[in-house]
Design a protein around this motif. Structure first.
Motif, mmCIF file in Angstrom:
data_model
loop_
_atom_site.group_PDB
_atom_site.id
_atom_site.type_symbol
_atom_site.label_atom_id
_atom_site.label_comp_id
_atom_site.label_asym_id
_atom_site.label_seq_id
_atom_site.Cartn_x
_atom_site.Cartn_y
_atom_site.Cartn_z
ATOM 1 N N ALA A 1 0.810 -1.218 0.000
ATOM 2 C CA ALA A 1 0.000 0.000 0.000
ATOM 3 C C ALA A 1 0.844 1.269 0.000
ATOM 4 N N VAL A 2 1.979 1.255 0.714
ATOM 5 C CA VAL A 2 2.778 2.482 0.847
ATOM 6 C C VAL A 2 3.912 2.572 -0.162
ATOM 7 N N LYS A 3 4.105 1.530 -0.952
ATOM 8 C CA LYS A 3 5.261 1.488 -1.847
ATOM 9 C C LYS A 3 5.315 2.672 -2.794
ATOM 10 N N SER A 4 4.219 2.959 -3.490
ATOM 11 C CA SER A 4 4.227 4.048 -4.460
ATOM 12 C C SER A 4 4.305 5.402 -3.761
ATOM 13 N N LEU A 5 3.693 5.515 -2.589
ATOM 14 C CA LEU A 5 3.767 6.770 -1.845
ATOM 15 C C LEU A 5 5.201 7.075 -1.445
ATOM 16 N N LEU A 6 5.890 6.087 -0.870
ATOM 17 C CA LEU A 6 7.274 6.295 -0.465
ATOM 18 C C LEU A 6 8.153 6.654 -1.662
ATOM 19 N N ALA A 7 7.894 6.012 -2.785
ATOM 20 C CA ALA A 7 8.688 6.291 -3.990
ATOM 21 C C ALA A 7 8.482 7.723 -4.478
ATOM 22 N N SER A 8 7.319 8.297 -4.174
ATOM 23 C CA SER A 8 7.009 9.653 -4.636
ATOM 24 C C SER A 8 7.617 10.735 -3.753
ATOM 25 N N LEU A 9 8.075 10.366 -2.564
ATOM 26 C CA LEU A 9 8.637 11.347 -1.641
ATOM 27 C C LEU A 9 10.053 11.741 -2.081
ATOM 28 N N PRO A 10 10.509 12.919 -1.708
ATOM 29 C CA PRO A 10 11.869 13.343 -2.084
ATOM 30 C C PRO A 10 12.923 12.307 -1.704
ATOM 31 N N ASP A 11 13.789 11.988 -2.635
ATOM 32 C CA ASP A 11 14.863 11.005 -2.457
ATOM 33 C C ASP A 11 14.339 9.593 -2.239
ATOM 34 N N GLY A 12 13.043 9.380 -2.370
ATOM 35 C CA GLY A 12 12.464 8.052 -2.198
ATOM 36 C C GLY A 12 12.616 7.500 -0.794
ATOM 37 N N ARG A 13 12.789 8.389 0.183
ATOM 38 C CA ARG A 13 13.001 7.960 1.572
ATOM 39 C C ARG A 13 11.752 8.184 2.408
ATOM 40 N N ALA A 14 11.744 7.559 3.575
ATOM 41 C CA ALA A 14 10.638 7.710 4.506
ATOM 42 C C ALA A 14 10.515 9.163 4.957
ATOM 43 N N PRO A 15 9.326 9.589 5.348
ATOM 44 C CA PRO A 15 9.141 10.969 5.808
ATOM 45 C C PRO A 15 9.811 11.205 7.160
ATOM 46 N N HIS A 16 10.029 12.473 7.470
ATOM 47 C CA HIS A 16 10.539 12.825 8.792
ATOM 48 C C HIS A 16 9.434 12.761 9.838
ATOM 49 N N ILE A 17 8.227 13.100 9.428
ATOM 50 C CA ILE A 17 7.116 13.172 10.368
ATOM 51 C C ILE A 17 5.845 12.633 9.720
ATOM 52 N N VAL A 18 5.088 11.847 10.477
ATOM 53 C CA VAL A 18 3.783 11.343 10.047
ATOM 54 C C VAL A 18 2.759 11.840 11.062
ATOM 55 N N ILE A 19 1.644 12.363 10.583
ATOM 56 C CA ILE A 19 0.640 12.925 11.475
ATOM 57 C C ILE A 19 -0.747 12.355 11.184
ATOM 58 N N GLY A 20 -1.592 12.370 12.184
ATOM 59 C CA GLY A 20 -2.973 11.924 12.020
ATOM 60 C C GLY A 20 -3.821 12.458 13.162
ATOM 61 N N SER A 21 -5.066 12.785 12.883
ATOM 62 C CA SER A 21 -5.967 13.265 13.924
ATOM 63 C C SER A 21 -7.309 12.561 13.804
ATOM 64 N N ASP A 22 -7.802 12.108 14.948
ATOM 65 C CA ASP A 22 -9.105 11.423 14.996
ATOM 66 C C ASP A 22 -9.157 10.231 14.050
ATOM 67 N N ILE A 23 -8.047 9.497 13.969
ATOM 68 C CA ILE A 23 -8.032 8.298 13.150
ATOM 69 C C ILE A 23 -8.217 7.042 13.999
ATOM 70 N N CYS A 24 -8.279 7.206 15.318
ATOM 71 C CA CYS A 24 -8.659 6.142 16.256
ATOM 72 C C CYS A 24 -9.917 6.610 16.970
ATOM 73 N N TYR A 25 -11.020 5.934 16.765
ATOM 74 C CA TYR A 25 -12.248 6.370 17.446
ATOM 75 C C TYR A 25 -13.049 5.172 17.929
ATOM 76 N N SER A 26 -13.724 4.449 17.048
ATOM 77 C CA SER A 26 -14.488 3.293 17.521
ATOM 78 C C SER A 26 -14.323 2.088 16.598
ATOM 79 N N GLN A 27 -13.136 1.958 15.977
ATOM 80 C CA GLN A 27 -12.898 0.859 15.050
ATOM 81 C C GLN A 27 -12.537 -0.423 15.800
ATOM 82 N N GLY A 28 -12.536 -1.514 15.048
ATOM 83 C CA GLY A 28 -12.203 -2.812 15.607
ATOM 84 C C GLY A 28 -10.711 -3.113 15.517
ATOM 85 N N LYS A 29 -10.392 -4.312 15.969
ATOM 86 C CA LYS A 29 -8.996 -4.741 16.072
ATOM 87 C C LYS A 29 -8.276 -4.752 14.726
#
Length: 305
Positions: A190-218
């Motif tokens: 899932a993340v392969k093409s995203l990572l390839a699109s980032l500068p230098d093809g490297r992982a990001p320095h920072i990943v952020i998310g808000s309200d992505i954990c609420y009432s989901q299952g395992k």
């Protein structure tokens, strides 16, 4: 205005808001001194449940954790810049304290309207990838704000390949290992093409998310965590997730999140948003409604043994 009129106005405002934020107005604005104050806000269009553009099962409206995340990024960046003075700064070092530099590469997960990612872009990040399973709302807002350093793409959370091994006969435990069809992509896929699109093809320095954990299952929390882990690089990436307590089901979801994180090699700690410090000092801003019910989760990835 009489005291009675003032009370009536406040009651009307409270009724208009849901979860302490306005989810009914067609347009919203986020402002902060780090972005130029009220004269230079990040503007967002939202589509509530009565709108033709409303998408069930995703977020085409604002949620309060997004504001708390935006505040934190701005406060942390302001403090980091003040500490640097005329220095340049290091993107990896800055990410460890929640700050953004001109070299920062950032990714937002489950972006909804895209506020967190747009704040990072406005703070001057080099490249921001704003992702969601239905990215139309974020894409529209990024274009409206004219953010050339922000890029929106579709990303669906997936479980890691190692979780695919079938259970042994008779195993009725709550093991993380579970059957899943081979045709379903893994987190790594899932993340392969995203990572390839980032500068230098490297992982990001920072990943952020808000309200992505609420009432989901395992399994959904495993998918979120595994997707996050797949894009993190040890000693480089720091992740920040803002969580809000909305009842018992939310705490169960948070437990699923931490359990999955531990098995995926992510380590971290939660801090109540109202107790978050910047460079060892408590933040001086007014905060947000119900900040006392939110946690800032900070995570990094362990190096492979």
């Amino acid at each position: 205005m009489s005291a009675d009129d003032d009370i009536a106005d406040k009651e009307a405002e409270a009724l208009f808001k849901i979860h302490g934020v306005d989810q009914r107005s067609a347009e919203l604005a986020f402002s902060h001194p780090a972005l130029g104050g009220e004269d230079a806000p990040v503007r967002m269009r939202q589509d509530g449940s009565t709108s033709k553009a409303f998408v069930p099962g995703t977020s085409t409206v604002i949620w309060p954790c997004a504001y708390s995340l935006g505040d934190y990024l701005c406060d942390a960046t302001t403090a980091y810049r003040a500490k640097l003075g005329d220095g340049v700064g290091d993107a990896t070092e800055a990410a460890r304290v929640g700050a953004v530099t001109a070299d920062t590469v950032a990714v937002e997960l489950g972006a909804g309207l895209g506020l967190g990612g747009m704040v990072a872009a406005r703070l001057g990040a080099r490249y921001v990838a704003i992702t969601d399973s239905t990215p139309a709302a974020a894409s529209r807002n990024v274009q409206a704000n004219g953010l050339g350093n922000a890029h929106v793409s579709e990303l669906c959370w997936r479980r890691a390949a190692w979780r695919r091994a079938p259970k042994r006969d008779g195993d009725e435990s709550e093991s993380d290992i579970d059957d899943e069809p081979d045709e379903v992509p893994t987190a790594e896929d899932a993340v392969k093409s995203l990572l390839a699109s980032l500068p230098d093809g490297r992982a990001p320095h920072i990943v952020i998310g808000s309200d992505i954990c609420y009432s989901q299952g395992k399994q959904e929390m495993q998918a979120l965590v595994d997707t996050l882990a797949a894009m993190c690089e040890p000693s480089r990436t720091t992740a920040y997730v803002v969580f809000e307590d909305r009842g018992d089901c939310c705490w169960g979801t948070l437990n699923y999140f931490w359990t999955a994180a531990e098995s995926a090699g992510l380590v971290g700690d939660p801090t109540p948003v109202q107790d978050v410090t910047i460079d060892g000092k408590k933040r001086s801003g007014p905060g947000r409604h119900n900040d006392s019910e939110r946690l800032l989760l900070r995570l990094t990835k362990r190096a492979a043994a």
